[in-house]
Design an enzyme around this catalytic site. Structure first.
Site, PDB file in Angstrom:
ATOM      1  N   ASN A  41      23.449  27.586  43.796  1.00  0.00           N
ATOM      2  CA  ASN A  41      23.708  26.562  44.824  1.00  0.00           C
ATOM      3  C   ASN A  41      22.870  25.309  44.627  1.00  0.00           C
ATOM      4  O   ASN A  41      23.320  24.194  44.845  1.00  0.00           O
ATOM      5  CB  ASN A  41      23.434  27.176  46.205  1.00  0.00           C
ATOM      6  CG  ASN A  41      23.453  26.162  47.313  1.00  0.00           C
ATOM      7  OD1 ASN A  41      24.506  25.663  47.696  1.00  0.00           O
ATOM      8  ND2 ASN A  41      22.274  25.822  47.842  1.00  0.00           N
ATOM      9  N   ASP A  83      13.376  37.155  39.425  1.00  0.00           N
ATOM     10  CA  ASP A  83      14.383  37.243  40.479  1.00  0.00           C
ATOM     11  C   ASP A  83      15.655  37.889  39.936  1.00  0.00           C
ATOM     12  O   ASP A  83      16.350  38.620  40.639  1.00  0.00           O
ATOM     13  CB  ASP A  83      14.708  35.849  41.033  1.00  0.00           C
ATOM     14  CG  ASP A  83      13.547  35.279  41.852  1.00  0.00           C
ATOM     15  OD1 ASP A  83      12.810  36.082  42.460  1.00  0.00           O
ATOM     16  OD2 ASP A  83      13.379  34.052  41.879  1.00  0.00           O
ATOM     17  N   GLY A  84      15.956  37.611  38.659  1.00  0.00           N
ATOM     18  CA  GLY A  84      17.131  38.207  38.016  1.00  0.00           C
ATOM     19  C   GLY A  84      17.014  39.725  37.929  1.00  0.00           C
ATOM     20  O   GLY A  84      17.996  40.447  38.103  1.00  0.00           O
ATOM     21  N   ALA A 106      19.313  29.387  44.132  1.00  0.00           N
ATOM     22  CA  ALA A 106      19.837  29.803  42.820  1.00  0.00           C
ATOM     23  C   ALA A 106      20.944  28.827  42.379  1.00  0.00           C
ATOM     24  O   ALA A 106      20.722  27.624  42.341  1.00  0.00           O
ATOM     25  CB  ALA A 106      20.308  31.249  42.893  1.00  0.00           C
ATOM     26  N   ASN A 134      22.845  36.794  46.128  1.00  0.00           N
ATOM     27  CA  ASN A 134      22.704  35.340  45.975  1.00  0.00           C
ATOM     28  C   ASN A 134      23.955  34.583  46.408  1.00  0.00           C
ATOM     29  O   ASN A 134      23.929  33.781  47.312  1.00  0.00           O
ATOM     30  CB  ASN A 134      22.451  34.966  44.511  1.00  0.00           C
ATOM     31  CG  ASN A 134      20.976  34.935  44.153  1.00  0.00           C
ATOM     32  OD1 ASN A 134      20.130  34.918  45.045  1.00  0.00           O
ATOM     33  ND2 ASN A 134      20.671  34.915  42.863  1.00  0.00           N
ATOM     34  N   GLU A 135      25.040  34.854  45.683  1.00  0.00           N
ATOM     35  CA  GLU A 135      26.235  34.054  45.932  1.00  0.00           C
ATOM     36  C   GLU A 135      27.492  34.684  45.345  1.00  0.00           C
ATOM     37  O   GLU A 135      27.424  35.565  44.483  1.00  0.00           O
ATOM     38  CB  GLU A 135      26.097  32.642  45.338  1.00  0.00           C
ATOM     39  CG  GLU A 135      26.339  32.500  43.850  1.00  0.00           C
ATOM     40  CD  GLU A 135      25.164  32.875  42.985  1.00  0.00           C
ATOM     41  OE1 GLU A 135      25.321  33.827  42.192  1.00  0.00           O
ATOM     42  OE2 GLU A 135      24.108  32.247  43.063  1.00  0.00           O
ATOM     43  N   SER A 188      21.752  24.124  41.832  1.00  0.00           N
ATOM     44  CA  SER A 188      22.284  23.346  40.703  1.00  0.00           C
ATOM     45  C   SER A 188      23.494  22.531  41.116  1.00  0.00           C
ATOM     46  O   SER A 188      23.851  21.554  40.459  1.00  0.00           O
ATOM     47  CB  SER A 188      22.697  24.280  39.560  1.00  0.00           C
ATOM     48  OG  SER A 188      21.601  25.013  39.104  1.00  0.00           O
TER      49      SER A 188
END
Ligand code: NAP
Ligand code: MN
Length: 255
Positions: free
Chosen positions: A158, A45-46, A156, A116-117, A160
């Protein structure tokens, strides 16, 4: 069809890349690193995040597809054991196209896009942030920072932060606290909050000095900045789906 491969730097991913390039070129696909119509991502995904940022200015003309070396990911429909199937699907099947909206983050004269964020993080001192949503004062946050993720990014960083995982197909925003202080002096919501896709969020502070703005895997200093605007953008990432992999199968492969 012009294509390029974005590959994680490991032996397996690079050998898969070489194989795909050879097979596609034998089928009249043209390798074009600068102006591809199709970007094949081989890694995790990275790696997908990196590929999207690499072609950020050309997203309107590009479709992405991913092969995951490891387990299934959110951006990848094939594992490294399925390269044969991948090539066959690509050459013979008609794909569905799905698209994901990017998050737009702007301050001063700068604009960044996140898949992602976005996060504001200050590890050196207590960061105070006034959060304004759709022009309404919402909360005064104090702590390390805040994270706003997309549906895709909900699994992702979020996750954690104990934010909720959001199922595919819900174009929402979610804001979660990063080590918020909750005591006699400082009050903020505490829990994560999910907002509608048209929410317009502002972070305002007397000082963001020493804080970093994190956009997916990148980070930018916020010294001198006083206001940050966050909303879902009109920019999309288009992905090809040749076969349906259920959301819960992907989710299960995460943990
Ligand atoms: P990275 O090593 O590329 O990614 C860290 C981990 O997050 C990897 O295992 C990656 O999966 C996974 N990941 C990335 N996007 C995901 C998604 N949408 N859903 C589920 N898992 C996802 O690290 P990086 O380059 O520093 O940052 C890239 C992203 O990683 C950031 O956008 C952030 O969300 C996430 N991250 C999370 C934490 C945390 O949870 N504390 C810390 C740093 C970064 P692959 O192994 O498949 O690449
Ligand atoms: Mn990774």
């Amino acid at each position: 069809m012009r294509f390029s491969c974005v590959t994680r730097y490991d032996v397996l991913s690079e050998s898969i890349c070489a194989r795909i390039e050879k097979e596609l070129q034998a089928n009249n696909y043209i390798k074009d690193q600068d102006n591809p119509e199709l970007v094949i991502v081989i890694g995790g995904d990275g790696t997908f995040l990196m590929a999207v940022h690499q072609y950020m200015d050309k997203l309107a003309n590009i479709c992405f597809i991913g092969i995951h070396t490891g387990t299934l990911g959110f951006f990848t429909d094939y594992t490294d054991k399925e390269v044969e199937i991948f090539i066959d699907d690509l050459l013979h099947k008609k794909p569905q196209e799905i698209s994901y909206q990017l998050l737009k983050v702007s301050y001063n004269d700068k604009i960044h896009y996140a898949l992602n964020e976005m996060r504001v993080e200050n590890v050196t001192r207590t960061q105070k942030i006034n959060v304004i949503v759709n022009g309404e004062d919402f909360e005064k946050f104090s702590g390390t920072g805040l994270c706003i993720c997309t549906q895709l990014g909900s699994t992702a960083f979020n996750r954690s932060l104990h934010g909720a995982v959001i199922q595919e197909g819900l174009p929402l925003l979610q804001m979660s606290e990063i080590s918020g202080i909750h005591n006699r002096y400082y009050r903020s919501l505490g829990s994560s909050i999910v907002m509608k896709d048209d929410a317009k969020i502002q972070f305002v502070s007397n000082s963001f000095d020493h804080a970093l703005l994190c956009i997916d895997y990148m980070s930018f200093p916020l010294d001198g900045v006083r206001k940050i605007d966050i909303e879902l953008s009109k920019k999309h990432v288009r992905m090809l789906r040749y076969r349906w992999v259920g959301y819960f199968k992907r989710l299960k492969s995460l943990f």
